[in-house]
Design an enzyme around this catalytic site. Structure first.
Site, mmCIF file in Angstrom:
data_model
loop_
_atom_site.group_PDB
_atom_site.id
_atom_site.type_symbol
_atom_site.label_atom_id
_atom_site.label_comp_id
_atom_site.label_asym_id
_atom_site.label_seq_id
_atom_site.Cartn_x
_atom_site.Cartn_y
_atom_site.Cartn_z
ATOM 1 C CB CYS A 139 -0.929 0.018 1.200
ATOM 2 S SG CYS A 139 -2.128 -1.316 1.204
ATOM 3 C CG HIS A 189 -6.411 2.612 0.612
ATOM 4 N ND1 HIS A 189 -5.226 3.143 0.135
ATOM 5 C CD2 HIS A 189 -6.041 1.567 1.416
ATOM 6 C CE1 HIS A 189 -4.207 2.459 0.618
ATOM 7 N NE2 HIS A 189 -4.662 1.499 1.385
HETATM 8 N N1 COA Z 1 -16.551 2.536 4.398
HETATM 9 C C1 COA Z 1 -17.787 3.012 4.081
HETATM 10 N N2 COA Z 1 -18.652 2.358 3.285
HETATM 11 C C2 COA Z 1 -18.242 1.192 2.768
HETATM 12 C C3 COA Z 1 -16.977 0.644 3.047
HETATM 13 C C4 COA Z 1 -16.121 1.368 3.891
HETATM 14 N N3 COA Z 1 -14.904 0.894 4.193
HETATM 15 N N4 COA Z 1 -16.859 -0.535 2.402
HETATM 16 C C5 COA Z 1 -18.003 -0.712 1.720
HETATM 17 N N5 COA Z 1 -18.839 0.326 1.940
HETATM 18 C C6 COA Z 1 -20.198 0.510 1.418
HETATM 19 C C7 COA Z 1 -20.236 0.342 -0.093
HETATM 20 O O1 COA Z 1 -20.057 1.579 -0.748
HETATM 21 C C8 COA Z 1 -21.621 -0.212 -0.300
HETATM 22 O O2 COA Z 1 -22.547 0.847 -0.222
HETATM 23 P P1 COA Z 1 -23.862 0.846 -1.151
HETATM 24 O O3 COA Z 1 -24.649 -0.353 -0.724
HETATM 25 O O4 COA Z 1 -24.512 2.153 -0.811
HETATM 26 O O5 COA Z 1 -23.381 0.731 -2.567
HETATM 27 C C9 COA Z 1 -21.845 -1.086 0.925
HETATM 28 O O6 COA Z 1 -20.974 -0.551 1.942
HETATM 29 C C10 COA Z 1 -21.515 -2.542 0.715
HETATM 30 O O7 COA Z 1 -20.269 -2.601 0.028
HETATM 31 P P2 COA Z 1 -19.483 -3.955 -0.201
HETATM 32 O O8 COA Z 1 -18.445 -3.702 -1.246
HETATM 33 O O9 COA Z 1 -20.449 -5.083 -0.440
HETATM 34 O O10 COA Z 1 -18.774 -4.180 1.209
HETATM 35 P P3 COA Z 1 -17.944 -5.426 1.664
HETATM 36 O O11 COA Z 1 -18.639 -5.992 2.858
HETATM 37 O O12 COA Z 1 -17.633 -6.331 0.513
HETATM 38 O O13 COA Z 1 -16.559 -4.752 2.094
HETATM 39 C C11 COA Z 1 -15.004 -4.093 3.765
HETATM 40 C C12 COA Z 1 -16.452 -3.990 3.251
HETATM 41 C C13 COA Z 1 -14.861 -3.175 4.968
HETATM 42 C C14 COA Z 1 -14.688 -5.530 4.160
HETATM 43 C C15 COA Z 1 -14.047 -3.641 2.614
HETATM 44 O O14 COA Z 1 -14.302 -2.282 2.316
HETATM 45 C C16 COA Z 1 -12.583 -3.828 2.984
HETATM 46 O O15 COA Z 1 -12.047 -4.923 2.906
HETATM 47 N N6 COA Z 1 -11.882 -2.735 3.362
HETATM 48 C C17 COA Z 1 -10.469 -2.808 3.752
HETATM 49 C C18 COA Z 1 -9.567 -2.758 2.542
HETATM 50 C C19 COA Z 1 -8.128 -2.894 2.961
HETATM 51 O O16 COA Z 1 -7.744 -3.771 3.714
HETATM 52 N N7 COA Z 1 -7.282 -2.009 2.437
HETATM 53 C C20 COA Z 1 -5.902 -1.920 2.833
HETATM 54 C C21 COA Z 1 -5.820 -1.057 4.047
HETATM 55 S S1 COA Z 1 -4.180 -0.593 4.487
#
Ligand code: COA
Length: 383
Positions: free
Chosen positions: A83, A332
């Site tokens: 990252c 991100h």
């Molecule tokens: N913050 C706010 N909203 C979020 C979000 C977040 N982190 N992640 C997803 N959403 C929202 C989406 O926009 C979507 O909204 P909508 O229904 O209005 O379209 C809804 O939540 C569902 O999204 P979805 O993609 O199905 O969520 P998910 O359950 O597959 O993923 C996480 C959610 C948190 C698991 C995912 O965002 C994630 O893995 N984040 C971390 C990524 C990471 O590790 N990056 C490196 C960091 S150093």
């Protein structure tokens, strides 16, 4: 070493950009940066991308960018540091200009993460941890960040509300940034009621999965005199590594790579933490911002948890952190983030940040990290 300045920036609104191919992300951000700089040539391209092969089955992304920008045969190379790939690319571009190897360098960060399933994205991100002893046994980034959060909460008596306050602040900042993926404000209750991803981290403690690109044009101080806008100098550069696996860390609450990178950047710029007026910090998870601001020296150890709740790191506070919304709200796309952070700080130091402007900001900092701070980069910018 020669002085190096940022003379052009290009950043798009991040999000789920299914209709935009990887090459178009590269071209759109790069053309914006070149146009903003007003340069008539680019000597070299450096691209930061963490996992374009895993996410889009496209390697060789630097040559792809050069090709579709019509810039071939300029040298184009890719830099990878998980990252922190964007921060690493910025450092590589800086080194090219500072050494005199190139005079005008285009630094591009790009990632397209939503072309594969959520499971595949999570697995791809987890390749930044140690495969043999962590990822193989099911460790994911939310899971590892949750372990760091647990250790921090235990040591410093922090509550989930302290973590949530970081997300609330960064969403409030993102609401002022027309380029943020999320422009909605949220409350502490919203965070605590969002789905639990890895205890104690809820969905709103996490940065999202995003597509996007960002670019900057770097050049020597002499060439910068002909720039269209006020050049912003990069006066400090630091990069450091630590164990990429958490199980080999003596203290889970420490991010030693961030501290080392910051010390190097402060020394090079002859600056101290108290000189920094605005910062973009790696809040991949809320706990990461809390630990990072301690390692950057903005607050004493153990007091990172109080910074967002007290308003210290909010716009209007002593040291505004993530005025652009951070990874949490701006989005991100991993390889793009380090470059997008630079774009935000340059915007701030030019005085062009509109509603999220930190008044009179002249010295800013970016901090980007790979994995659970297995690598970290810090840059200091001055108007
Ligand atoms: N913050 C706010 N909203 C979020 C979000 C977040 N982190 N992640 C997803 N959403 C929202 C989406 O926009 C979507 O909204 P909508 O229904 O209005 O379209 C809804 O939540 C569902 O999204 P979805 O993609 O199905 O969520 P998910 O359950 O597959 O993923 C996480 C959610 C948190 C698991 C995912 O965002 C994630 O893995 N984040 C971390 C990524 C990471 O590790 N990056 C490196 C960091 S150093």
């Amino acid at each position: 070493m020669r002085d190096v300045a940022v003379v052009g920036i290009g950043v798009m609104r991040f999000g789920e950009l299914w209709e935009t191919p990887l090459r178009d992300l590269c071209v759109n951000a790069s053309l914006q940066a070149v146009e903003d700089a007003g340069v008539d040539r680019v000597d070299s391209i450096v691209v930061g991308s963490m996992a374009c092969g895993l996410f889009t089955e496209q390697e060789h992304v630097a040559a792809l960018a050069a090709d579709y920008l019509g810039l071939g045969p300029v040298p184009a190379t890719r830099v990878e540091a998980a990252c922190a790939s964007g921060g690493a690319a910025l450092r590589a571009g800086f080194a090219e200009v500072a050494s005199g190897l190139s005079d005008v360098v285009l630094v591009l960060g790009v990632e397209k993460m939503t072309d594969v399933s959520g499971d595949a994205t999570t697995a791809g991100l987890a390749t930044a941890a140690e495969q043999e002893y962590e990822t193989f046994y099911g460790a994911t980034f939310p899971g590892m960040s949750a372990m760091i959060a647990r250790a921090y909460m235990e040591r410093y008596h922090a509550a989930p509300e302290h973590l949530a306050a970081v997300a609330v602040k960064n969403h409030a900042h993102g609401a002022l940034n027309p380029l943020a993926q999320f422009q909605n404000t949220i409350t502490v209750d919203d965070v605590l009621q969002s789905v639990l991803v890895a205890d104690p981290l809820h969905m709103l403690d996490c940065s999202p999965v995003s597509d996007g690109a960002a670019a900057v044009v770097l050049c020597s101080a002499e060439t910068a005199r002909r720039a269209r806008k006020r050049p912003i100098r990069i006066t400090g550069v630091g990069f450091a590594t630590d164990t990429i696996s958490l199980y080999r860390r003596p203290d889970l609450t420490r991010m030693a790579a961030v501290e080392r990178a910051a010390k190097a950047a402060y020394a090079m710029a002859r600056r101290a933490p108290g000189d920094i007026q605005v910062a973009e910090v790696h809040d991949g998870f809320t706990i990461m911002e809390i630990c990072s601001i301690e390692e950057l020296g903005f607050v004493p150890r153990g007091q990172g948890k109080d910074a967002a709740p007290s308003g210290l790191t909010a716009l209007g506070g002593r040291i505004p952190v993530n005025p652009g919304g951070g990874l949490k709200a701006r989005g991100h796309p991993v390889g793009a983030t380090g470059v997008a952070q630079a774009c935000e700080i340059v915007t701030q130091l030019r005085g062009e940040a509109g509603k999220r402007q930190v008044p009179g900001a002249r010295i800013g900092l970016t901090q980007n990290m790979g994995g659970s701070a297995g690598s970290a980069s810090v840059h200091i910018f001055e108007a």
